[in-house]
Structure formats: structure tokens, C-alpha cells
Motif scaffolding. Structure first.
Motif, PDB file in Angstrom:
ATOM      1  N   ASP A 123       0.870  -1.175   0.000  1.00 23.13           N
ATOM      2  CA  ASP A 123       0.000   0.000   0.000  1.00 23.13           C
ATOM      3  C   ASP A 123       0.907   1.225   0.000  1.00 23.13           C
ATOM      4  O   ASP A 123       1.592   1.493   0.975  1.00 23.13           O
ATOM      5  CB  ASP A 123      -0.902   0.002   1.239  1.00 23.13           C
ATOM      6  N   PHE A 124       0.883   1.954  -1.109  1.00 19.26           N
ATOM      7  CA  PHE A 124       1.843   3.034  -1.326  1.00 19.26           C
ATOM      8  C   PHE A 124       1.125   4.369  -1.453  1.00 19.26           C
ATOM      9  O   PHE A 124       0.100   4.472  -2.128  1.00 19.26           O
ATOM     10  CB  PHE A 124       2.659   2.762  -2.590  1.00 19.26           C
ATOM     11  N   THR A 125       1.698   5.402  -0.819  1.00 17.97           N
ATOM     12  CA  THR A 125       1.141   6.749  -0.889  1.00 17.97           C
ATOM     13  C   THR A 125       2.219   7.721  -1.352  1.00 17.97           C
ATOM     14  O   THR A 125       3.329   7.726  -0.814  1.00 17.97           O
ATOM     15  CB  THR A 125       0.610   7.202   0.488  1.00 17.97           C
ATOM     16  N   LEU A 126       1.880   8.530  -2.351  1.00 20.84           N
ATOM     17  CA  LEU A 126       2.751   9.613  -2.812  1.00 20.84           C
ATOM     18  C   LEU A 126       2.128  10.932  -2.390  1.00 20.84           C
ATOM     19  O   LEU A 126       0.977  11.204  -2.707  1.00 20.84           O
ATOM     20  CB  LEU A 126       2.912   9.573  -4.333  1.00 20.84           C
ATOM     21  N   ALA A 127       2.925  11.742  -1.684  1.00 21.78           N
ATOM     22  CA  ALA A 127       2.415  13.018  -1.192  1.00 21.78           C
ATOM     23  C   ALA A 127       3.502  14.077  -1.311  1.00 21.78           C
ATOM     24  O   ALA A 127       4.691  13.770  -1.425  1.00 21.78           O
ATOM     25  CB  ALA A 127       1.964  12.889   0.263  1.00 21.78           C
ATOM     26  N   PHE A 128       3.067  15.339  -1.280  1.00 23.22           N
ATOM     27  CA  PHE A 128       3.982  16.479  -1.295  1.00 23.22           C
ATOM     28  C   PHE A 128       3.739  17.275  -0.017  1.00 23.22           C
ATOM     29  O   PHE A 128       2.590  17.585   0.320  1.00 23.22           O
ATOM     30  CB  PHE A 128       3.745  17.345  -2.531  1.00 23.22           C
ATOM     31  N   GLU A 158      11.569   1.591  -5.974  1.00 27.07           N
ATOM     32  CA  GLU A 158      11.331   0.230  -6.443  1.00 27.07           C
ATOM     33  C   GLU A 158      11.153  -0.691  -5.250  1.00 27.07           C
ATOM     34  O   GLU A 158      11.958  -0.685  -4.319  1.00 27.07           O
ATOM     35  CB  GLU A 158      12.491  -0.249  -7.303  1.00 27.07           C
ATOM     36  N   THR A 159      10.087  -1.496  -5.292  1.00 24.37           N
ATOM     37  CA  THR A 159       9.849  -2.454  -4.215  1.00 24.37           C
ATOM     38  C   THR A 159      10.703  -3.694  -4.441  1.00 24.37           C
ATOM     39  O   THR A 159      11.050  -4.025  -5.577  1.00 24.37           O
ATOM     40  CB  THR A 159       8.366  -2.854  -4.154  1.00 24.37           C
ATOM     41  N   PRO A 160      11.055  -4.398  -3.356  1.00 23.58           N
ATOM     42  CA  PRO A 160      11.887  -5.597  -3.510  1.00 23.58           C
ATOM     43  C   PRO A 160      11.111  -6.737  -4.117  1.00 23.58           C
ATOM     44  O   PRO A 160       9.891  -6.826  -3.983  1.00 23.58           O
ATOM     45  CB  PRO A 160      12.307  -5.919  -2.067  1.00 23.58           C
ATOM     46  N   GLY A 200       0.040  -4.960  -7.988  1.00 22.43           N
ATOM     47  CA  GLY A 200      -0.536  -5.547  -6.784  1.00 22.43           C
ATOM     48  C   GLY A 200      -0.506  -4.576  -5.628  1.00 22.43           C
ATOM     49  O   GLY A 200       0.394  -3.754  -5.506  1.00 22.43           O
ATOM     50  N   GLY A 201      -1.522  -4.643  -4.785  1.00 27.43           N
ATOM     51  CA  GLY A 201      -1.608  -3.724  -3.657  1.00 27.43           C
ATOM     52  C   GLY A 201      -2.470  -2.531  -3.995  1.00 27.43           C
ATOM     53  O   GLY A 201      -3.429  -2.627  -4.770  1.00 27.43           O
ATOM     54  N   ALA A 202      -2.110  -1.379  -3.428  1.00 27.22           N
ATOM     55  CA  ALA A 202      -2.889  -0.158  -3.645  1.00 27.22           C
ATOM     56  C   ALA A 202      -1.949   1.036  -3.711  1.00 27.22           C
ATOM     57  O   ALA A 202      -0.888   1.051  -3.088  1.00 27.22           O
ATOM     58  CB  ALA A 202      -3.902   0.029  -2.515  1.00 27.22           C
ATOM     59  N   LEU A 203      -2.354   2.032  -4.485  1.00 24.08           N
ATOM     60  CA  LEU A 203      -1.554   3.240  -4.648  1.00 24.08           C
ATOM     61  C   LEU A 203      -2.457   4.462  -4.575  1.00 24.08           C
ATOM     62  O   LEU A 203      -3.516   4.495  -5.207  1.00 24.08           O
ATOM     63  CB  LEU A 203      -0.795   3.214  -5.973  1.00 24.08           C
ATOM     64  N   GLN A 204      -2.023   5.442  -3.803  1.00 25.49           N
ATOM     65  CA  GLN A 204      -2.736   6.712  -3.668  1.00 25.49           C
ATOM     66  C   GLN A 204      -1.748   7.834  -3.912  1.00 25.49           C
ATOM     67  O   GLN A 204      -0.686   7.884  -3.294  1.00 25.49           O
ATOM     68  CB  GLN A 204      -3.341   6.831  -2.271  1.00 25.49           C
ATOM     69  N   ALA A 205      -2.089   8.745  -4.837  1.00 26.69           N
ATOM     70  CA  ALA A 205      -1.179   9.848  -5.153  1.00 26.69           C
ATOM     71  C   ALA A 205      -1.963  11.128  -5.365  1.00 26.69           C
ATOM     72  O   ALA A 205      -3.047  11.111  -5.966  1.00 26.69           O
ATOM     73  CB  ALA A 205      -0.346   9.532  -6.396  1.00 26.69           C
ATOM     74  N   THR A 206      -1.388  12.225  -4.889  1.00 30.12           N
ATOM     75  CA  THR A 206      -1.973  13.548  -5.084  1.00 30.12           C
ATOM     76  C   THR A 206      -0.861  14.511  -5.450  1.00 30.12           C
ATOM     77  O   THR A 206       0.164  14.575  -4.765  1.00 30.12           O
ATOM     78  CB  THR A 206      -2.672  14.045  -3.805  1.00 30.12           C
ATOM     79  N   ASP A 217      -1.201  -3.289 -13.416  1.00 31.48           N
ATOM     80  CA  ASP A 217      -1.260  -4.705 -13.785  1.00 31.48           C
ATOM     81  C   ASP A 217      -2.132  -5.489 -12.822  1.00 31.48           C
ATOM     82  O   ASP A 217      -2.677  -6.538 -13.171  1.00 31.48           O
ATOM     83  CB  ASP A 217       0.149  -5.304 -13.806  1.00 31.48           C
ATOM     84  N   ALA A 218      -2.228  -5.013 -11.582  1.00 31.48           N
ATOM     85  CA  ALA A 218      -3.092  -5.619 -10.568  1.00 31.48           C
ATOM     86  C   ALA A 218      -3.210  -4.631  -9.421  1.00 31.48           C
ATOM     87  O   ALA A 218      -2.358  -3.766  -9.240  1.00 31.48           O
ATOM     88  CB  ALA A 218      -2.517  -6.948 -10.081  1.00 31.48           C
TER      89      ALA A 218
END
Length: 325
Positions: A123-128, A158-160, A200-206, A217-218
Motif C-alpha cells: 500500500d503506497f502513498t505519494l504526497a507532497f 522500487e519495491t523488492p 498488486g496492492g494499492a496506490l494513492q497519489a496527489t 497490472d493488478a
């Protein structure tokens, strides 16, 4: 002497040895074959786990022996390795003082003009925010194996690859969360390019971007903010996009779904190509020149049409459901 037998008395013939029926033999053979297959699979699993356990420390021991040998010789062997002369191709080292299962990475962002995010099984979040450099915080399995680097003006995460270590030992609860926080200045100018892939997983970016390229891809990705151009490619999973100021947009759906909401001025060009799955494209109020081609799919067009409009929308739907509104 034994008395001779009576020649008129019937002679007893020897009885044949009973033989197993063909059905019983087949059943026994089947049981033996199944037992052999199960045993073989178990041996493969044990062998793979043992090989991984044996090889992992060997790699670490080999690296330690190289470092120890170089140190004992005055460091002369380090001349054989490349060194970093500037900010190009520099990778961050995780903070060793972080809590167990949690790691922090930091990296200077001087000269950075683009992002390359390759996220998988997290579960990844990109924020400023109010930071002076890139800060990546990771919690979960393999938190110390993530990569945060800068190479020729591109900041990458990059994730492992958990690989063999997760083949037989992926217990429930092995959940990884990560947050990348970048200085607000990178987003405020609107000149940052972002190439984001989710496996795979989830991503949130603003944020505010110049060019935004998203590949799913998933999993599920949600991005909102601003962009001059946007490209969304969904192989599987789901993408939810809410952007303002987009001039050109390309949406491709192989399977899964894409929900794209564009606000602000009407875009110059929007192209939708959907094989299967579902795509919903919500555009600003305006007249559009619409070109639709559908084979087995279904296209619902709720846009106002004007064949002379400078705002063009094209849709290709093979076996998908596409809604324009």
C-alpha cells in the motif's frame, strides 16, 4: 509300504493359486503412483527451501569476505569498483536506527524533474509536503530492501522482489505500507513527469504533474490533482483518476476498470481503447466531436456532439462497456 491307491477312486487335481483381480491391481498401482507424485512434490518444496536458505547466507558471507579482504589490503581492491562522483545513480541507505520492521530513506532532490515508481504488493502513498528532500518510510516485510535512488534527474522507487523467500513462507499479515513524501516545490511548478506502475496492492497519489503515465497490472490506483497529459493503462485491477487541466488523455483497458474524471477546460483529445472490462470517462461540459467503433462491446455516449468541435473523442470497444458523460 503304502498301500496302492484304488484305481477307480477319483484323483484330486492340485488347486491353482488365486490371482488378484485386475481391478485390485489397478487400484494398487494408482495408489503407488499418487504416493510417488506427492512425495516428489514434497521433495521439490524441501529442496527449494533448503537451497534458498543455503544460498542466502552464502551471498552475504561472500560479500563480507570481499570487504574484509579489501580492508586488510589497504583498500586497494576497491579500485576495481565504480564510485559515484555526483548525484547521478545514487541510492539511499535505510536508517539502521528505525524500529523493527520499519525503515526510513532520504535522498536529495536537486535537479530532479521526473519520477519512476515501480510498486508491487504494498500500500503506497505519494504526497507532497513540508520537507526539504525525498523521504520514504516503509513498514512491513523486507522494509530494508526497498530502493530509493536518483539517476540523471529521475527519482525512482522500487519495491523488492520477494521471490523464493515468499514461495513457501507467505504467512497472512505480511502487509507492507510505504509513504513517499516530496517537497512541495516539485509539485507547485507543474513540470514534474511521473511514470507509475502498480503490480498488486494499492496506490494513492496527489499532486501536480506535466505528464502522468499510469500502468496498473493488478491492484487499485487512485490519483488526483493536475496534469497536462495523462495516459492510463489497466491490464487488470482498477484505476480511479481525477485530474484538472488535462489537454490530452489516453485510456486503455485490457481487463478490469478505469474511471477517469477530467475537470477544468475541455481537453483537446481523448482516446479510449477497451478490450474487455469497463471504462467510464467523465468530461467537462462542452461540445465534442465523437468517433465510436464497437464490435461486441457497448458504448453509451452522453456527450453533446458537434462534428465541427475542436475537442475530439475516439472510442474503440471490443467486448467492453464504455460510458462517455
Amino acid at each position: 509300504m503304502n498301500a496302492p491307491g484304488n484305481p477307480n477312486e477319483p484323483q484330486q487335481m492340485p488347486q491353482p493359486t488365486p490371482q488378484p483381480s485386475s481391478r485390485a491391481t489397478t487400484a494398487k498401482r494408482t495408489i503407488v503412483a499418487v504416493t510417488a507424485v506427492v512425495g516428489g512434490v514434497a521433495l521439490v518444496a524441501v529442496g527449494a527451501s533448503a537451497t534458498y536458505a543455503a544460498l542466502s547466507p552464502m551471498r552475504v558471507d561472500s560479500l563480507e569476505s570481499i570487504v574484509d579482504g579489501a580492508a586488510s589490503s589497504g583498500g586497494e581492491h576497491f579500485d576495481d569498483f565504480d564510485t559515484f562522483d555526483d548525484q547521478s545513480d545514487v541510492a539511499a541507505v535505510p536508517d539502521a536506527d528505525g524500529p523493527t520492521g520499519e525503515q526510513s530513506y532520504t535522498m536529495a532532490i536537486d535537479g530532479v524533474s521526473s519520477l519512476d515508481l515501480e510498486i508491487g504488493a504494498a500500500d503506497f502513498t505519494l504526497a507532497f509536503g513540508d520537507v526539504s528532500e525525498a523521504e520514504l518510510t516503509v513498514a512491513g516485510p523486507s522494509a530494508d530492501a526497498w530502493k530509493l535512488a536518483v539517476d540523471e534527474g529521475q527519482l525512482s522507487v522500487e519495491t523488492p522482489n520477494r521471490g523464493v523467500s515468499c514461495l513457501f513462507n507467505c504467512a497472512d499479515g505480511n502487509h507492507t505500507t510505504a509513504t513517499l513524501t516530496l517537497p512541495k516545490s516539485l509539485s507547485e511548478t507543474g513540470t514534474l513527469d511521473a511514470d507509475i506502475s502498480l503490480e498488486g496492492g494499492a496506490l494513492q497519489a496527489t499532486g501536480s504533474f506535466r505528464e502522468l503515465d499510469l500502468s496498473v497490472d493488478a491492484g487499485e490506483a487512485r490519483i488526483d490533482g493536475e496534469a497536462q497529459s495523462a495516459a492510463v493503462d489497466v491490464e487488470a485491477g482498477k484505476a480511479v483518476i481525477d485530474l484538472a487541466g488535462v489537454r490530452t488523455a489516453e485510456v486503455e483497458v485490457a481487463a478490469g476498470s478505469a474511471e477517469v474524471n477530467l475537470t477544468g477546460k475541455a481537453p483537446d483529445r481523448v482516446a479510449v481503447n477497451a478490450a474487455t472490462g469497463r471504462a467510464v470517462i467523465d468530461l467537462p461540459q462542452a461540445d465534442y466531436r465523437v468517433d465510436i467503433a464497437s464490435e461486441l462491446g457497448e458504448v453509451k455516449n452522453q456527450l453533446s456532439i458537434d462534428e465541427s468541435s475542436k475537442h475530439a473523442v475516439s472510442v474503440r470497444a471490443e467486448a467492453a462497456q464504455v460510458t462517455l458523460k
